[in-house]
Design a protein around this motif. Sequence first.
Motif, PDB file in Angstrom:
ATOM      1  N   THR A  32       0.803  -0.985  -0.076  1.00 19.59           N
ATOM      2  CA  THR A  32      -0.190  -0.094   0.137  1.00 19.59           C
ATOM      3  C   THR A  32       0.897   1.152   0.212  1.00 19.59           C
ATOM      4  OG1 THR A  32      -2.067   1.103   1.153  1.00 19.59           O
ATOM      5  CG2 THR A  32      -0.100   0.210   2.455  1.00 19.59           C
ATOM      6  N   CYS A  35      -1.053   3.668   5.219  1.00 20.92           N
ATOM      7  CA  CYS A  35      -1.524   2.577   6.100  1.00 20.92           C
ATOM      8  C   CYS A  35      -2.121   3.825   7.109  1.00 20.92           C
ATOM      9  CB  CYS A  35      -0.555   1.694   6.518  1.00 20.92           C
ATOM     10  SG  CYS A  35      -1.391   0.715   7.982  1.00 20.92           S
ATOM     11  N   ILE A  37      -3.673   4.000  10.620  1.00 19.16           N
ATOM     12  CA  ILE A  37      -4.299   3.295  12.120  1.00 19.16           C
ATOM     13  C   ILE A  37      -5.334   4.026  12.628  1.00 19.16           C
ATOM     14  CG2 ILE A  37      -3.382   2.324  14.075  1.00 19.16           C
ATOM     15  CD1 ILE A  37      -1.651   1.264  11.513  1.00 19.16           C
ATOM     16  N   VAL A  58      -4.754   1.668   2.958  1.00 21.21           N
ATOM     17  CA  VAL A  58      -5.303   0.436   4.059  1.00 21.21           C
ATOM     18  C   VAL A  58      -5.713   1.164   5.184  1.00 21.21           C
ATOM     19  CG1 VAL A  58      -4.875  -1.416   4.962  1.00 21.21           C
ATOM     20  CG2 VAL A  58      -4.094  -1.171   2.612  1.00 21.21           C
ATOM     21  N   LEU A  60      -6.301   0.191   9.161  1.00 15.95           N
ATOM     22  CA  LEU A  60      -6.219  -0.949  10.145  1.00 15.95           C
ATOM     23  C   LEU A  60      -6.969  -0.342  11.384  1.00 15.95           C
ATOM     24  CD1 LEU A  60      -2.312  -1.973   9.693  1.00 15.95           C
ATOM     25  CD2 LEU A  60      -4.757  -2.827   8.699  1.00 15.95           C
TER      26      LEU A  60
END
Length: 106
Positions: A32, A35, A37, A58, A60
């Motif tokens: 990716t 990312c 979080i 992405v 998470l």
Amino acid sequence: MPVSATHYPDSYYYHSANQIKDRPYLQENINTEVCIIGAGYTGLLSAINLAEKGYKVVVLESNRVGWGASGRNGGHLGIAMRKEQFVIEKILGFDHAQELWNLGIV
């Protein structure tokens, strides 16, 4: 798996949300560009904006979307200082107080 719906914070937002589905844990390597979080307001809005600009994003989240503060506060944000504007003006002067006010509503 993420925490079950029975352990999700009991709130208006939980009860009025669309069907909440469990998502699997990340168990493989992925590629990716970004990312993020945390799937709260800031994380999800950032992911949407970056994806719309063409980035591979992405997100998470260790629990569920909106699990933390975003799922509890309703998105209420204050746009001013913790004192009335006239008090800030008296302490800092009109121009400085106005700059702070403008900064708060941007």
